[in-house]
Design an enzyme around this catalytic site. Sequence first.
Site, PDB file in Angstrom:
ATOM      1  N   LYS A  44       0.804  -1.237   0.000  1.00  0.00           N
ATOM      2  CA  LYS A  44       0.000   0.000   0.000  1.00  0.00           C
ATOM      3  C   LYS A  44       0.832   1.281   0.000  1.00  0.00           C
ATOM      4  CE  LYS A  44      -3.417  -1.003  -0.618  1.00  0.00           C
ATOM      5  NZ  LYS A  44      -3.725  -1.626  -1.944  1.00  0.00           N
ATOM      6  N   HIS A  99       7.428  -7.330  -2.096  1.00  0.00           N
ATOM      7  CA  HIS A  99       7.165  -6.740  -0.775  1.00  0.00           C
ATOM      8  C   HIS A  99       8.064  -7.375   0.285  1.00  0.00           C
ATOM      9  CE1 HIS A  99       3.670  -4.602  -2.169  1.00  0.00           C
ATOM     10  NE2 HIS A  99       2.888  -5.643  -2.291  1.00  0.00           N
ATOM     11  N   SER A 129      -5.112   2.739   3.987  1.00  0.00           N
ATOM     12  CA  SER A 129      -5.252   2.060   2.703  1.00  0.00           C
ATOM     13  C   SER A 129      -5.350   0.544   2.923  1.00  0.00           C
ATOM     14  CB  SER A 129      -4.048   2.412   1.824  1.00  0.00           C
ATOM     15  OG  SER A 129      -4.167   1.827   0.556  1.00  0.00           O
ATOM     16  N   PHE A 220      -3.576   9.220 -11.387  1.00  0.00           N
ATOM     17  CA  PHE A 220      -4.590   8.403 -10.694  1.00  0.00           C
ATOM     18  C   PHE A 220      -5.795   8.181 -11.610  1.00  0.00           C
ATOM     19  CE2 PHE A 220      -8.216   7.784  -7.835  1.00  0.00           C
ATOM     20  CZ  PHE A 220      -7.753   6.748  -7.044  1.00  0.00           C
TER      21      PHE A 220
HETATM   22  P1  A3P Z   1      -5.359   4.465  -1.323  1.00  0.00           P
HETATM   23  O1  A3P Z   1      -5.965   3.206  -0.803  1.00  0.00           O
HETATM   24  O2  A3P Z   1      -4.942   5.402  -0.225  1.00  0.00           O
HETATM   25  O3  A3P Z   1      -6.216   5.144  -2.341  1.00  0.00           O
HETATM   26  P2  A3P Z   1      -0.118  -0.370  -3.651  1.00  0.00           P
HETATM   27  O4  A3P Z   1      -0.035  -0.302  -5.125  1.00  0.00           O
HETATM   28  O5  A3P Z   1       1.195  -0.380  -2.964  1.00  0.00           O
HETATM   29  O6  A3P Z   1      -1.027  -1.479  -3.208  1.00  0.00           O
HETATM   30  O7  A3P Z   1      -0.768   0.996  -3.157  1.00  0.00           O
HETATM   31  C1  A3P Z   1      -2.126   1.273  -3.406  1.00  0.00           C
HETATM   32  C2  A3P Z   1      -2.396   2.715  -3.062  1.00  0.00           C
HETATM   33  O8  A3P Z   1      -1.818   3.552  -4.094  1.00  0.00           O
HETATM   34  C3  A3P Z   1      -3.879   3.029  -3.043  1.00  0.00           C
HETATM   35  O9  A3P Z   1      -4.008   4.079  -2.079  1.00  0.00           O
HETATM   36  C4  A3P Z   1      -4.107   3.512  -4.474  1.00  0.00           C
HETATM   37  O10 A3P Z   1      -5.263   4.275  -4.630  1.00  0.00           O
HETATM   38  C5  A3P Z   1      -2.837   4.355  -4.666  1.00  0.00           C
HETATM   39  N1  A3P Z   1      -2.520   4.617  -6.076  1.00  0.00           N
HETATM   40  C6  A3P Z   1      -2.462   3.741  -7.091  1.00  0.00           C
HETATM   41  N2  A3P Z   1      -2.182   4.380  -8.245  1.00  0.00           N
HETATM   42  C7  A3P Z   1      -2.067   5.698  -7.952  1.00  0.00           C
HETATM   43  C8  A3P Z   1      -1.804   6.879  -8.720  1.00  0.00           C
HETATM   44  N3  A3P Z   1      -1.601   6.836 -10.031  1.00  0.00           N
HETATM   45  N4  A3P Z   1      -1.776   8.054  -8.072  1.00  0.00           N
HETATM   46  C9  A3P Z   1      -1.975   8.122  -6.744  1.00  0.00           C
HETATM   47  N5  A3P Z   1      -2.239   7.046  -5.956  1.00  0.00           N
HETATM   48  C10 A3P Z   1      -2.279   5.841  -6.561  1.00  0.00           C
END
Ligand code: A3P
Length: 286
Positions: A44, A99, A129, A220
Amino acid sequence: MSFDYFLYKGVRFSPGSFSEEVLNFAENEFQVLDDDVYIVTYPKSGTNWMIEILSLIKEEGDPTWCNNVLIWLRSPWYETKEGQSQIKDVSRPRVLTSHLPYHIFAKSFFTSKAKIIYVMRNPKDIFVSLFHFSKIICHYKDPESFEDYLEDFLQGNLLYNSWFDHVKGWMQMRHNSNFFFITYEELKQDLRACVQRICKFIGKELDEAKIDLVVKHSSFKAMKENKMSNYSLATADFLDHTKGTFMRKGISGDWKNHFTVAQSEYFDKVYQEKMKDLNMNFFWEE
Ligand code: A3P
């Protein structure tokens, strides 16, 4: 999900995607190649965002690959059963994901010229998250309550163990030239500058227009709309789409909407205690 985590060298893993054999292969037999780049994160922290950025850098800003190939196939997790079979189809230079904590990372990495990009994020936002994500993903046990889950997070009683140990372990590499760390908050604040720094680290030269394309297609909004990147095509036994979405909010500071003042102060206290020997300040806030 209801199951018990099992331990591999003291680290918690869930059955299904992980086993002693799969993890032993990842640690002791997996062959790192000199031109590999590894995205290493605690879950996350912005892992998939970095996969998208590196996919676009590899394709010089052209989104065709991102729009046609599932994100987890572009950059598989080499410590999972699925990832280990997907890797054979990844073209070089490979971008792979992990990870794993430092102490059980692929041994062959440490004698290679491969590179690591370590993405960090404000742990309070990681927790929020993760709290949402663990309700939908099969790898985590369902959280009972925000309060109980917070304690599990702070004590490291979750898949991949403690965020604190993950960061402290990997920060041992911070002075190595093949190790680069960046925060989610930096990506949020100035993605373009971050893309330039990442290109420099991996030795890829892109002109201004191509950098702009990388930035545009890794936003995003773009990722949320891209079914190859937004996890909407993940199977229902892997991700329960009825309970939430992977591309949730994508902001910094969402913890302020979830933590009470007492929880935040308690978190800060544990943070100070666990991180006191590291002597590093991180760029968390926008
Ligand atoms: P949130 O749950 O706070 O929205 P991971 O890829 O390590 O699992 O992390 C997931 C987190 O990164 C999620 O956070 C997701 O929404 C966010 N995320 C993924 N792509 C993103 C982007 N392009 N810009 C900003 N946040 C992003």
